[in-house]
Motif scaffolding. Structure first.
Motif, mmCIF file in Angstrom:
data_model
loop_
_atom_site.group_PDB
_atom_site.id
_atom_site.type_symbol
_atom_site.label_atom_id
_atom_site.label_comp_id
_atom_site.label_asym_id
_atom_site.label_seq_id
_atom_site.Cartn_x
_atom_site.Cartn_y
_atom_site.Cartn_z
ATOM 1 N N ALA A 102 -21.734 34.650 88.982
ATOM 2 C CA ALA A 102 -20.311 34.260 89.299
ATOM 3 C C ALA A 102 -19.442 35.522 88.870
ATOM 4 C CB ALA A 102 -19.502 33.254 88.266
ATOM 5 N N CYS A 103 -19.821 36.275 87.981
ATOM 6 C CA CYS A 103 -19.063 37.418 87.259
ATOM 7 C C CYS A 103 -19.268 38.593 88.509
ATOM 8 C CB CYS A 103 -19.681 37.988 86.199
ATOM 9 S SG CYS A 103 -19.236 37.247 84.563
ATOM 10 N N ARG A 104 -20.353 38.908 89.125
ATOM 11 C CA ARG A 104 -20.378 39.582 90.290
ATOM 12 C C ARG A 104 -19.712 39.196 91.381
ATOM 13 N NH1 ARG A 104 -21.812 44.776 89.381
ATOM 14 N NH2 ARG A 104 -22.649 44.775 91.500
ATOM 15 N N LEU A 105 -19.639 37.956 91.553
ATOM 16 C CA LEU A 105 -18.746 37.525 92.805
ATOM 17 C C LEU A 105 -17.224 37.861 92.730
ATOM 18 C CD1 LEU A 105 -20.593 34.075 93.698
ATOM 19 C CD2 LEU A 105 -20.459 36.263 95.244
ATOM 20 N N LEU A 106 -16.772 37.422 91.404
ATOM 21 C CA LEU A 106 -15.399 37.632 91.183
ATOM 22 C C LEU A 106 -15.064 39.160 90.928
ATOM 23 C CD1 LEU A 106 -15.013 35.102 88.185
ATOM 24 C CD2 LEU A 106 -13.944 35.114 90.497
ATOM 25 N N LEU A 107 -15.799 40.005 90.627
ATOM 26 C CA LEU A 107 -15.735 41.494 90.375
ATOM 27 C C LEU A 107 -15.589 41.905 91.721
ATOM 28 C CD1 LEU A 107 -15.605 43.848 88.304
ATOM 29 C CD2 LEU A 107 -18.001 44.242 88.866
ATOM 30 N N GLY A 108 -16.348 41.350 92.915
ATOM 31 C CA GLY A 108 -16.210 42.035 94.272
ATOM 32 C C GLY A 108 -14.985 41.707 94.923
ATOM 33 N N ALA A 109 -14.351 40.451 94.461
ATOM 34 C CA ALA A 109 -13.354 39.859 95.261
ATOM 35 C C ALA A 109 -12.017 40.735 94.536
ATOM 36 C CB ALA A 109 -13.028 38.442 94.659
ATOM 37 N N PHE A 110 -12.091 41.075 93.277
ATOM 38 C CA PHE A 110 -10.862 41.775 92.841
ATOM 39 C C PHE A 110 -10.855 43.283 93.135
ATOM 40 C CE2 PHE A 110 -10.893 38.140 89.844
ATOM 41 C CZ PHE A 110 -9.736 37.494 90.352
ATOM 42 N N GLU A 111 -12.088 43.957 93.409
ATOM 43 C CA GLU A 111 -12.031 45.244 93.326
ATOM 44 C C GLU A 111 -11.973 45.703 94.914
ATOM 45 O OE1 GLU A 111 -15.379 48.838 92.380
ATOM 46 O OE2 GLU A 111 -15.413 47.129 91.144
ATOM 47 N N ALA A 112 -11.914 44.551 95.793
ATOM 48 C CA ALA A 112 -11.879 44.869 97.128
ATOM 49 C C ALA A 112 -10.681 45.835 97.817
ATOM 50 C CB ALA A 112 -12.188 43.681 98.016
ATOM 51 N N GLY A 113 -9.717 45.948 96.959
ATOM 52 C CA GLY A 113 -8.342 46.109 97.423
ATOM 53 C C GLY A 113 -8.340 47.718 97.062
ATOM 54 N N ILE A 114 -9.143 48.319 96.290
ATOM 55 C CA ILE A 114 -8.805 49.650 95.728
ATOM 56 C C ILE A 114 -9.006 50.883 96.906
ATOM 57 C CG2 ILE A 114 -11.093 50.068 94.869
ATOM 58 C CD1 ILE A 114 -9.583 51.890 92.709
ATOM 59 N N SER A 115 -10.107 50.908 97.512
ATOM 60 C CA SER A 115 -10.406 51.967 98.715
ATOM 61 C C SER A 115 -9.400 51.901 99.755
ATOM 62 C CB SER A 115 -11.644 51.968 99.044
ATOM 63 O OG SER A 115 -12.707 52.134 98.081
ATOM 64 N N PRO A 116 -9.272 50.377 100.572
ATOM 65 C CA PRO A 116 -8.286 50.863 101.635
ATOM 66 C C PRO A 116 -6.756 50.836 101.083
ATOM 67 C CG PRO A 116 -9.134 48.595 101.201
ATOM 68 C CD PRO A 116 -9.839 49.368 100.309
ATOM 69 N N SER A 117 -6.621 50.341 99.945
ATOM 70 C CA SER A 117 -4.871 50.552 99.466
ATOM 71 C C SER A 117 -4.787 52.010 99.407
ATOM 72 C CB SER A 117 -4.891 49.863 98.320
ATOM 73 O OG SER A 117 -5.179 48.563 98.310
ATOM 74 N N ILE A 118 -5.657 52.694 98.611
ATOM 75 C CA ILE A 118 -5.680 54.079 98.360
ATOM 76 C C ILE A 118 -5.329 55.113 99.700
ATOM 77 C CG2 ILE A 118 -6.494 56.271 97.119
ATOM 78 C CD1 ILE A 118 -7.635 54.415 94.742
ATOM 79 N N ALA A 119 -6.561 54.651 100.555
ATOM 80 C CA ALA A 119 -6.722 55.603 101.760
ATOM 81 C C ALA A 119 -5.400 55.036 102.776
ATOM 82 C CB ALA A 119 -7.701 54.962 102.415
ATOM 83 N N PHE A 120 -4.933 54.200 102.829
ATOM 84 C CA PHE A 120 -3.611 53.947 103.324
ATOM 85 C C PHE A 120 -2.440 54.616 102.823
ATOM 86 C CE2 PHE A 120 0.479 51.593 104.139
ATOM 87 C CZ PHE A 120 0.564 51.610 105.269
ATOM 88 N N PHE A 121 -2.266 54.614 101.787
ATOM 89 C CA PHE A 121 -1.011 55.097 100.945
ATOM 90 C C PHE A 121 -1.221 56.920 101.242
ATOM 91 C CE2 PHE A 121 1.460 56.837 97.603
ATOM 92 C CZ PHE A 121 2.572 56.012 97.799
ATOM 93 N N ILE A 122 -2.330 57.250 101.024
ATOM 94 C CA ILE A 122 -2.616 58.858 101.190
ATOM 95 C C ILE A 122 -1.975 59.023 102.639
ATOM 96 C CG2 ILE A 122 -4.158 60.497 101.428
ATOM 97 C CD1 ILE A 122 -5.840 59.397 99.033
ATOM 98 N N SER A 123 -2.634 58.299 103.593
ATOM 99 C CA SER A 123 -2.165 58.588 105.006
ATOM 100 C C SER A 123 -0.793 58.406 105.236
ATOM 101 C CB SER A 123 -2.765 57.512 105.925
ATOM 102 O OG SER A 123 -2.383 55.976 105.812
ATOM 103 N N THR A 124 0.053 57.609 104.348
ATOM 104 C CA THR A 124 1.687 57.761 104.510
ATOM 105 C C THR A 124 2.242 58.982 103.860
ATOM 106 O OG1 THR A 124 1.985 56.385 102.564
ATOM 107 C CG2 THR A 124 1.358 55.253 104.692
ATOM 108 N N VAL A 125 1.638 59.632 103.264
ATOM 109 C CA VAL A 125 2.298 60.750 102.227
ATOM 110 C C VAL A 125 1.947 62.238 102.694
ATOM 111 C CG1 VAL A 125 2.139 62.008 100.196
ATOM 112 C CG2 VAL A 125 2.127 59.421 100.166
ATOM 113 N N TYR A 126 0.378 62.335 103.362
ATOM 114 C CA TYR A 126 0.260 63.752 103.537
ATOM 115 C C TYR A 126 0.070 64.132 105.187
ATOM 116 C CZ TYR A 126 -0.669 63.884 98.413
ATOM 117 O OH TYR A 126 -0.598 63.816 97.231
#
Length: 476
Positions: free
Chosen positions: A132-156
């Motif tokens: 249960a913990c591993r499934l929840l961890l995956g659900a909440f951690e899913a946003g970091i890489s695409p969020s950061i990559a997208f924001f970087i692409s709007t700045v530089y």
């Protein structure tokens, strides 16, 4: 040798020329420097903590996690796999939320939630609770890489994004070093207050995540144009810059056609398949390196501290490769050669039982982080407009991260101690990733050549939009 790119000869429109003349290059340089000072260090720290939370299960395993939970057979490998089930499912929804609510709010909510889950990992008593913990961890951690990559692409600017994107994978590599160091210290600490050392590993990292990462709601900007650390004049300049940059052109209003543009584009699929191949190696390496080192004959304690210099080397290699890519203005040629030492490293690990040679092989394999950095920045460079880029990056990462589930199943208990199966599959997948670079280069160069042919014939509009339009040139 530098790759010669086709030059799309196109004159800017009067509106573009007006906007371009309104942008002060000195101010633009100052604004970019501000983002480097205020944004990048935060992203580095946040991502470092994220990868610590994701991979600490590998460190916990070598000092009692599996035994205390009475895991049998491949149950530990299943726990590694389950993380990526929800991770893949939730990446695209999280990425869409970034465009709607802002990177600061999305990352703050995701980090605090998975910090709570990581903390809860320290109190699990059986396989079901760990699942249960591993499934929840995956659900909440899913946003970091695409969020950061997208924001970087709007700045530089596109040609300067690789070294900024490198923050994602440099922090991932360094998290391995810090993870090994933290695990070493906690293991030396032993049992405290009736809790095993591996439980304290999850508890301490969970608390740090909640406290440190929750602050990003206030410390990170919502969008590039309203960053709190910019003056009003600088914010206005960023608005003008957004209008000018080809990659940022287009309506900001969401339409489902952008989702279709991203998901049916062959280049997104090719990049995703390439990431899948490289991801099998990265996730297997990041999670099972302590186990691989232990299988080479080192003790549990040695496996933790010997992993530290391997990850430090991985950080150096990633930094150099991304710097070189930006410096030379080349993506394809650098990304193509990065997998070569990785393939050699796996071949050595498969072919020898010598401890020293096996340990040296892990240094070669550690260069794999550079590939993922270059590929993500390359794809981000070549996706237009915003929503296609946001969805395309999320889809690319979601498909590629399915490889995490595969990595969990190829380093299984019954192949210990040398894990030949896992290393052999990883070797083949890295070769596939290498071939993907060639395929992407051929596709994008072919598109640019067709656009140039139309321009030479006097065509002003090919009826397509975004990166497929005549006014967009792919970075090769």
């Amino acid at each position: 040798m530098k790759i010669e790119e086709p030059v799309l000869e196109r004159h800017p429109s009067p509106d573009e020329a007006t906007v371009a003349s309104s942008i002060d290059p000195v101010m633009e340089k100052r604004v970019i420097a501000k983002f480097d000072r205020w944004f990048l260090p935060q992203i580095f720290i946040l991502n470092l903590i994220a990868y610590l939370d994701r991979s600490n299960v590998g460190n916990a395993k070598v000092f009692g996690f599996a035994e205390d939970l009475h895991l049998k057979g491949n149950e530990f490998s299943n726990l590694v796999t389950l993380f990526y089930v929800t991770y893949v499912v939730f990446e695209t929804p999280w990425a869409a939320c970034v465009k709607r609510f802002g990177v600061n709010k999305v990352l703050a909510v995701a980090f605090v939630c998975w910090g709570i889950v990581t903390l809860g990992n320290g109190f699990v008593q059986n396989y079901s609770q760990a699942m249960a913990c591993r499934l929840l961890l995956g659900a909440f951690e899913a946003g970091i890489s695409p969020s950061i990559a997208f924001f970087i692409s709007t700045v530089y600017p596109r040609k300067e994004q690789a070294k900024r994107m490198a923050m994602i994978y440099i922090s991932a590599a360094l998290s391995g070093a810090f993870g090994g160091l933290i695990a070493y210290g906690i293991q030396k600490m032993g049992e405290q207050r009736g809790l095993a050392a591996w439980r304290w590993l999850f508890i301490i990292e969970g608390v740090v995540t909640i406290v440190v990462c929750g602050c990003c709601w206030f410390s990170l900007p919502t969008t590039a144009e309203d960053a709190w650390f910019l003056t009003e004049e600088e914010k206005s300049m960023m608005q003008l810059r957004k209008k000018l940059e080809h990659v940022y052109k287009g309506d900001d209003k969401f339409e489902w056609r952008y989702v279709r543009m991203a998901t049916v584009d062959p280049m997104v699929w090719l990049a995703a398949v390439s990431l899948f191949g490289a991801g099998v190696c990265l996730f297997g390496f990041g999670t099972f390196l302590p186990s691989i080192l232990k299988g080479q004959g080192y003790t549990s304690l040695q496996a933790n501290y010997l992993s530290i210099p391997v990850y430090i080397w991985a950080t150096i290699a990633t930094t150099f490769a991304t710097w070189l890519s930006d410096r030379l203005g080349m993506r394809a040629i650098v990304a193509f050669f990065v997998p070569l030492p990785v393939i050699c490293g796996y071949a050595i690990a498969i072919g020898t039982t010598n401890h020293g040679a096996g340990y040296f092989a892990m240094y070669l394999v550690g260069t794999l982080y550079a590939y993922n950095t270059l590929l993500m920045s390359w794809l981000s460079n070549n996706l237009k407009p915003d929503y296609k880029r946001a969805v395309g990056l999320a889809f690319y990462l979601s498909f590629g991260n399915i490889s995490g589930a595969i990595a969990g199943q190829i380093y299984v208990a019954d192949t210990a101690p040398r894990y030949v199966l896992g290393n052999a599959v990883s070797l083949g997948m890295e070769a596939m990733a290498m071939a993907g670079i060639v395929a992407l280069y051929v596709l994008w160069r072919s598109r640019d050549m067709k656009k140039q042919q139309l321009l030479d014939e006097g065509v002003t509009d090919n009826g397509k939009e975004g990166d497929r339009a005549l006014d967009f040139k792919y970075i090769l």
